[in-house]
Structure formats: C-alpha cells, structure tokens
Design a protein around this motif. Structure first.
Motif, PDB file in Angstrom:
ATOM      1  N   GLN A  48       0.912  -1.020   0.044  1.00 19.28           N
ATOM      2  CA  GLN A  48      -0.218   0.013   0.046  1.00 19.28           C
ATOM      3  C   GLN A  48       1.122   1.107  -0.024  1.00 19.28           C
ATOM      4  O   GLN A  48       1.855   1.436   0.888  1.00 19.28           O
ATOM      5  CB  GLN A  48      -1.121  -0.115   1.396  1.00 19.28           C
ATOM      6  CG  GLN A  48      -1.677   1.170   1.373  1.00 19.28           C
ATOM      7  CD  GLN A  48      -2.944   1.212   2.313  1.00 19.28           C
ATOM      8  OE1 GLN A  48      -3.079   0.373   3.034  1.00 19.28           O
ATOM      9  NE2 GLN A  48      -3.118   2.405   2.829  1.00 19.28           N
ATOM     10  N   SER A  56       6.761   9.390  -1.696  1.00 24.31           N
ATOM     11  CA  SER A  56       5.886   8.310  -1.558  1.00 24.31           C
ATOM     12  C   SER A  56       6.517   7.058  -1.331  1.00 24.31           C
ATOM     13  O   SER A  56       7.745   6.733  -1.680  1.00 24.31           O
ATOM     14  CB  SER A  56       4.883   7.961  -2.662  1.00 24.31           C
ATOM     15  OG  SER A  56       5.619   7.564  -3.849  1.00 24.31           O
ATOM     16  N   ASP A 190      -7.724  12.804  -1.134  1.00 28.53           N
ATOM     17  CA  ASP A 190      -8.323  11.304  -0.907  1.00 28.53           C
ATOM     18  C   ASP A 190      -7.034  10.742  -1.419  1.00 28.53           C
ATOM     19  O   ASP A 190      -6.849  10.369  -2.486  1.00 28.53           O
ATOM     20  CB  ASP A 190      -9.550  10.930  -1.644  1.00 28.53           C
ATOM     21  CG  ASP A 190      -9.600   9.256  -1.579  1.00 28.53           C
ATOM     22  OD1 ASP A 190      -9.072   8.636  -0.839  1.00 28.53           O
ATOM     23  OD2 ASP A 190     -10.366   8.844  -2.314  1.00 28.53           O
ATOM     24  N   HIS A 192      -5.713   7.717  -0.989  1.00 31.04           N
ATOM     25  CA  HIS A 192      -5.689   6.452  -1.768  1.00 31.04           C
ATOM     26  C   HIS A 192      -5.945   6.357  -3.007  1.00 31.04           C
ATOM     27  O   HIS A 192      -5.760   5.493  -3.692  1.00 31.04           O
ATOM     28  CB  HIS A 192      -6.783   5.712  -0.789  1.00 31.04           C
ATOM     29  CG  HIS A 192      -6.711   5.528   0.492  1.00 31.04           C
ATOM     30  ND1 HIS A 192      -5.669   4.668   1.057  1.00 31.04           N
ATOM     31  CD2 HIS A 192      -7.312   6.053   1.629  1.00 31.04           C
ATOM     32  CE1 HIS A 192      -5.596   4.711   2.249  1.00 31.04           C
ATOM     33  NE2 HIS A 192      -6.970   5.506   2.771  1.00 31.04           N
ATOM     34  N   ASN A 193      -6.496   7.269  -3.583  1.00 36.95           N
ATOM     35  CA  ASN A 193      -6.808   7.321  -5.069  1.00 36.95           C
ATOM     36  C   ASN A 193      -6.001   8.348  -5.870  1.00 36.95           C
ATOM     37  O   ASN A 193      -6.179   8.576  -6.986  1.00 36.95           O
ATOM     38  CB  ASN A 193      -8.282   7.951  -5.486  1.00 36.95           C
ATOM     39  CG  ASN A 193      -9.292   6.550  -4.670  1.00 36.95           C
ATOM     40  OD1 ASN A 193      -8.985   5.530  -5.038  1.00 36.95           O
ATOM     41  ND2 ASN A 193     -10.178   7.104  -4.037  1.00 36.95           N
ATOM     42  N   LEU A 194      -4.752   8.918  -5.101  1.00 34.10           N
ATOM     43  CA  LEU A 194      -3.858   9.610  -5.953  1.00 34.10           C
ATOM     44  C   LEU A 194      -3.162   8.957  -6.885  1.00 34.10           C
ATOM     45  O   LEU A 194      -2.624   7.780  -6.521  1.00 34.10           O
ATOM     46  CB  LEU A 194      -3.208  10.296  -4.865  1.00 34.10           C
ATOM     47  CG  LEU A 194      -2.450  11.888  -4.999  1.00 34.10           C
ATOM     48  CD1 LEU A 194      -3.317  12.785  -5.358  1.00 34.10           C
ATOM     49  CD2 LEU A 194      -1.238  11.902  -4.323  1.00 34.10           C
ATOM     50  N   LYS A 195      -2.797   9.409  -8.049  1.00 33.61           N
ATOM     51  CA  LYS A 195      -2.028   8.992  -9.059  1.00 33.61           C
ATOM     52  C   LYS A 195      -1.262   9.843  -9.494  1.00 33.61           C
ATOM     53  O   LYS A 195      -1.449  11.052 -10.185  1.00 33.61           O
ATOM     54  CB  LYS A 195      -3.056   8.505 -10.307  1.00 33.61           C
ATOM     55  CG  LYS A 195      -4.441   7.689  -9.780  1.00 33.61           C
ATOM     56  CD  LYS A 195      -3.870   6.380  -9.539  1.00 33.61           C
ATOM     57  CE  LYS A 195      -4.914   5.328  -9.185  1.00 33.61           C
ATOM     58  NZ  LYS A 195      -4.521   3.985  -8.632  1.00 33.61           N
ATOM     59  N   GLN A 198       1.710  15.108  -8.438  1.00 34.86           N
ATOM     60  CA  GLN A 198       0.629  16.355  -8.605  1.00 34.86           C
ATOM     61  C   GLN A 198       1.362  17.797  -8.791  1.00 34.86           C
ATOM     62  O   GLN A 198       2.503  17.905  -8.475  1.00 34.86           O
ATOM     63  CB  GLN A 198      -0.062  16.401  -7.341  1.00 34.86           C
ATOM     64  CG  GLN A 198      -0.707  15.150  -7.120  1.00 34.86           C
ATOM     65  CD  GLN A 198      -1.746  14.522  -8.033  1.00 34.86           C
ATOM     66  OE1 GLN A 198      -2.934  15.306  -8.138  1.00 34.86           O
ATOM     67  NE2 GLN A 198      -1.565  13.363  -8.604  1.00 34.86           N
TER      68      GLN A 198
END
Length: 351
Positions: A48, A56, A190, A192-195, A198
């Motif tokens: 995760q 990250s 959110d 958890h849905n970051l791609k 940014q």
C-alpha cells in the motif's frame, strides 16, 4: 456415458501434439504456483502506498500505521478527523473548548499574572481558524507557545510551535503570517486514489497536503507495525538549515560496531548486507544485520542518507525495519520492495 468416458472420447479426437502442449503448460503453471508460494521465494506481498513529506513509499498492506508526525517551517502539524457524531461546527468548538480548558489549568510563570498572552482569529483561513499564544511552562517566563486550530472541512488541523521567546514574538510577530501561509496552503485529499505526481510543491500529510515549497525546515516520521512476520518499519526524513549534516556514514559506523562486537561478551552481530544503495535518487547506504543479545536474535535492516544542506529535495533520511530472526529471504524481499518503491513526488532541479 459417465465423465471419464466423455473425457476419453475427447482425448481420442485430439491431435497428440496439442495434448503434449497442454500437458506441458499445465505442468509449468503448477510449478510456477508452487514457486510463487514456496518458503524459498515467499508469497508476493501486497503493498500500500503512503505519501510522506515530499515522497511516496509502499508498505506491506498488512502493516498498520501506528505513528505519524509532520513539521513544516517549524510548525508541528497534527491532523484530526472530526467525530461523525458531530457536525464540523460542533466538532471544532468541542476541540477548541477542550484545549482552552487545558491551557487555563496551567499556572502562570513567576512574575506573570496570566497564562494566555494573546488569542488571534484567522478569518481568511479555512472555514474557521483561531490561535492562542500562551505560557506553557510555569518555570519559563521568557518562553511561550503558539497553537492554531483550523477547520479544513473533513479534517481539523492543529499547528503548534516549539517554545519561542515572548519578547521577540511580540516585537516581530513572525508566527501569525507563517501560520496563515501554511493553513491557507493546506488541501484535504483522498490519498488512496492519488495517481502520480501532482502539480505544485506539495508536502504530504496523512489526510491532505500543504502546497508550499521548502523553506528552512521539514520533518516527516511514520511507524508501521502488525505484520505476521512481526515486522516494524520506521521512516524518518528531516531537513533543518540550523543543524549540521551528519558526516559519519552508515557503512563506517557499522564496520566499527562489527569490530566492537567481536570482543563483546554475551552479544554478537553478523553482516548480511553492507553496501551503497541509491533510493529515490538519493545515494545512501544499506546495512542488514543479524544481532544476538543473550538468547534473543533479531534482524535489523537500515538504509540511510545523510542529506544535503538546506535541501527539501535531499532530506536526511533513515529507514529501519526490525523483526525476530527467521524467514530472512522473505523479509529481504519485503525490504527491497519498500526501498525500491520510494519516489520523489516532485521534479528534481537539474544540478
């Protein structure tokens, strides 16, 4: 006709070549499955991704985050999710009243007739924000602390300083504009849905990010626990222009420790890995050791980068994983997966 007779009839009609091909690929699939789940290789670990500071990193999904702390521009940042039983207005009032009740219990320092120096409202920050400057130590009449609570919608945000000199703060009032800049730049996300990366200069917290470039000081710490292999994982990143960079390398320090361990009774250290290793573009060093103390044996995994002076892109970074001895190969795979996953969430400037 029973099932066996049906299968025999079908096989008789098939070309022998395709029967051989089918048998081969079936065997290969079974062997691959055995290999993937064997103790020699270790089952594939679900990971995760967490966002920590300006980076990250992926952590085994079975592990839970137990500690998280962040500092930015000398503000200690604490997030809190509002209780679902209250609306945000009620929740922030309850949190502020709770904190004020604690402050009012504090005795003032000698020579001072009150604890609270100043209460300041921040009308242009978030949905609501208020700060307090107060004496937090009854033995220190020259030092005090700022604390600000902001309603950022789904979460609340506390910003707190370490002790600062009262006279200088009253004269220069540096904290209020610093807090305003930080609070205005905070955005709930959110994660958890970051791609991918940014836009901007984001410093990531647990429930959002502060879109500000590095300026003087940053710190991010996270600790994870709860894996079936009894792993603990600690990640620490820090940059502070007022502190000198550590010059002792992990490799040299470990070699010195190994030499001492040779003559120390009751304990022992053996080397599994000791080498240079780049992680997230940072040229660090790695040590994996088996440590024995009495009847206890542990595995200690460390990666360290000493950082660059006054740089948010190259912070002093230390990653540690520990566990009881055993399942070394599987733990090395998890360790490698963690290190290989770490990435900067920004575009590094070309030197």
């Amino acid at each position: 006709m029973n099932l066996e007779e049906v299968m025999a009839s079908i096989i008789n009609r098939l070309n022998p070549f395709w029967i051989i091909v089918f048998i081969f690929f079936t065997w290969a699939s079974i062997e691959q499955l055995k290999y993937e789940t064997s103790s020699k290789k270790g089952a594939r670990e679900a990971m995760q991704t967490y966002y920590l500071g300006r980076f990250s990193i992926a952590v085994p999904a079975l592990m839970k985050q137990k500690i998280r702390s962040s500092k930015l521009r000398y503000a200690d940042i604490q997030e809190m999710e509002w209780p679902q039983s209250l609306n945000p207005e009620q929740a922030r009032k309850a949190e502020w009243d709770r904190f004020m009740a604690e402050v009012k219990k504090l005795p003032p320092p000698d020579g001072k007739d009150r604890v609270i120096i100043k209460v300041h409202e921040f009308p242009a920050v978030g949905k609501w924000a208020k700060g307090i400057f107060y004496y937090n130590d009854s033995f220190d009449r020259h030092g005090a602390r700022w604390s600000l609570l902001m309603d950022a919608g789904p979460v609340g945000l506390w910003l707190k300083t370490d002790d600062i000199v009262v006279e200088k703060e009253i004269e220069h009032s540096k904290t209020i504009p610093n807090y305003e800049n930080i609070a205005k730049a905070f955005q709930p996300l959110d994660l958890h849905n970051l791609k991918g990366r940014q836009p901007g200069n984001r410093f990531y917290l647990e429930h959002g990010a502060i879109n500000l470039p590095y300026a003087g000081q940053e710190e991010s710490i996270a600790r994870f626990e709860g894996h079936p292999l009894k792993l603990t994982l600690l990640i620490e990143m820090e940059t502070d222009f007022t502190k000198e960079i550590e010059t002792m390398s992990l490799i040299k320090g470990t070699r010195a420790m190994l030499a001492v361990a040779l003559i120390s009774p009751g304990g022992g250290i053996s080397k599994i890995r000791l080498r240079e290793r780049e992680v997230a573009g940072m040229p660090g060093e790695e040590a994996v050791l088996r440590v024995r103390e009495g009847q206890r044996k542990d595995l200690v995994f460390t990666w360290q980068f000493n950082g660059k002076d006054d740089s948010g892109e190259y912070p002093t970074t230390r990653i540690e994983m520990e566990s009881p001895d055993g399942n070394l190969h599987e733990k090395l795979k998890i360790w490698d997966a963690v290190l290989d996953s770490m990435k900067p969430m920004f575009e590094r400037k070309k030197s």
